[in-house]
Design a protein around this motif. Structure first.
Motif, PDB file in Angstrom:
ATOM      1  N   LEU A  58     -25.950  10.271  51.729  1.00  0.00           N
ATOM      2  CA  LEU A  58     -25.404  11.202  52.717  1.00  0.00           C
ATOM      3  C   LEU A  58     -25.592  12.627  52.226  1.00  0.00           C
ATOM      4  O   LEU A  58     -25.435  12.900  51.032  1.00  0.00           O
ATOM      5  N   VAL A  59     -25.924  13.535  53.152  1.00  0.00           N
ATOM      6  CA  VAL A  59     -26.011  14.966  52.850  1.00  0.00           C
ATOM      7  C   VAL A  59     -25.101  15.693  53.828  1.00  0.00           C
ATOM      8  O   VAL A  59     -25.160  15.462  55.042  1.00  0.00           O
ATOM      9  N   VAL A  60     -24.241  16.590  53.302  1.00  0.00           N
ATOM     10  CA  VAL A  60     -23.347  17.371  54.160  1.00  0.00           C
ATOM     11  C   VAL A  60     -23.487  18.846  53.810  1.00  0.00           C
ATOM     12  O   VAL A  60     -23.861  19.197  52.690  1.00  0.00           O
ATOM     13  N   GLY A  61     -23.184  19.711  54.764  1.00  0.00           N
ATOM     14  CA  GLY A  61     -23.176  21.138  54.478  1.00  0.00           C
ATOM     15  C   GLY A  61     -23.682  21.983  55.620  1.00  0.00           C
ATOM     16  O   GLY A  61     -24.135  21.466  56.647  1.00  0.00           O
ATOM     17  N   ASP A  62     -23.590  23.306  55.415  1.00  0.00           N
ATOM     18  CA  ASP A  62     -24.145  24.241  56.397  1.00  0.00           C
ATOM     19  C   ASP A  62     -25.590  24.596  56.053  1.00  0.00           C
ATOM     20  O   ASP A  62     -26.243  25.335  56.779  1.00  0.00           O
ATOM     21  N   PHE A  63     -26.065  24.078  54.920  1.00  0.00           N
ATOM     22  CA  PHE A  63     -27.466  24.193  54.490  1.00  0.00           C
ATOM     23  C   PHE A  63     -27.927  25.645  54.354  1.00  0.00           C
ATOM     24  O   PHE A  63     -29.013  26.010  54.762  1.00  0.00           O
TER      25      PHE A  63
END
Length: 222
Positions: A58-63
Motif C-alpha cells: 500500500l502507498v498513501v500520501g499527497d505525493f
C-alpha cells in the motif's frame, strides 16, 4: 475512518511503515525481505522501498515528496495536501484499521527535528490503540514505554549505549536491570537529563516503567 468498523487484530504479522526521511536504512532491509510483513509506504517512502528492490502492499500520501511512479497493481490512497494527519500518521492509522498492532517504522528519523519529534508522538498513538511500535534506522531504535507496554527486554545488546527520557510528562519512574548504571524505582525528570548515555552491561537487560511514559533510544552498533 473514525466511524469505520474495527478489524480483528492480525497476530504474528508485523506492519512496516516507511516514511520519507533521508536517513540510511541499509541494515534493516534484510529482515523485511525475509519476514511475513505488511509494507506501507508513506509518500516519499516509496522511493526507498523501490530502491531496495521491494514492492509495497500500500502507498498513501499527497505525493509531494515521492519521485517514483507507483508500480502497477499496488494499492494507493491519495490524500489532500492540506490535512491534520501527516502522511506517516495516516499510514499507521490505516495499518491499525486493517488489523495490525505491531509496527516497525522506518524513514522517520534524522531529517527535520520537528518531524522526528512528531513521530515520537506516533508511538504514543499506537500504544493508545493497544499496539506496539518502534522507530528504526541504521543507528538508532526508539521505543515508548507506558502502562500498556511496561517492559522492554533487550537481548544481544551488550555494550550498546541507551538513553531514556520522560515523554509527555514531567517525570517517569523506572527500574533498570543489566545496565552499567542501574535504577530501582527511581524518578527521571524532564528538566534533568539523568537518563542519557547509559550502557547495557549484560547480554540480557530490562527496562520497566512504573509510572509515566518513557522514551527509550538505543544506539545500535554500526
Amino acid at each position: 475512518m473514525e466511524g469505520m468498523e474495527k478489524t480483528k487484530p492480525i497476530t504474528g504479522k508485523k506492519c512496516i511503515v516507511v516514511g520519507a526521511s533521508p536517513e540510511e536504512c541499509q541494515t534493516v532491509w534484510e529482515p523485511v525481505r525475509q519476514e511475513d510483513a505488511y509494507l506501507i509506504c508513506a509518500d516519499g517512502g516509496l522511493d526507498k522501498v523501490l530502491q531496495a528492490g521491494l514492492l509495497p502492499h500500500l502507498v498513501v500520501g499527497d505525493f509531494d515528496s515521492s519521485r517514483r511512479k507507483i508500480p502497477e497493481g499496488v494499492e494507493q490512497i491519495r490524500l489532500p495536501a492540506e490535512k491534520d494527519d501527516t502522511d506517516l500518521l495516516f499510514a499507521v492509522k490505516e495499518g491499525l484499521r486493517r488489523g495490525y498492532r505491531d509496527f516497525q517504522i522506518l524513514g522517520a528519523l534524522g531529517a527535520r527535528l520537528d518531524h522526528s519529534y512528531a513521530n515520537f508522538g506516533i508511538l504514543q498513538y499506537i500504544s493508545q490503540q493497544n499496539g506496539t511500535g518502534m522507530l528504526e534506522d541504521d543507528a538508532t531504535c526508539v521505543y515508548l514505554l507506558d502502562a500498556r507496554k511496561k517492559h522492554l527486554f533487550l537481548e544481544d545488546c551488550e555494550g550498546m549505549t541507551i538513553s531514556v527520557f520522560p515523554f509527555a510528562a514531567p517525570s517517569c519512574t523506572l527500574t533498570y536491570e543489566g545496565m552499567r548504571y542501574p535504577l530501582d524505582r527511581e524518578v527521571l525528570s524532564s528538566n534533568f537529563p539523568r537518563g542519557i548515555s547509559n550502557v547495557i552491561a549484560h547480554p540480557c537487560a530490562k527496562i520497566t516503567v512504573h509510572e509515566g511514559q518513557a522514551l527509550v533510544m538505543l544506539m545500535k552498533r554500526i
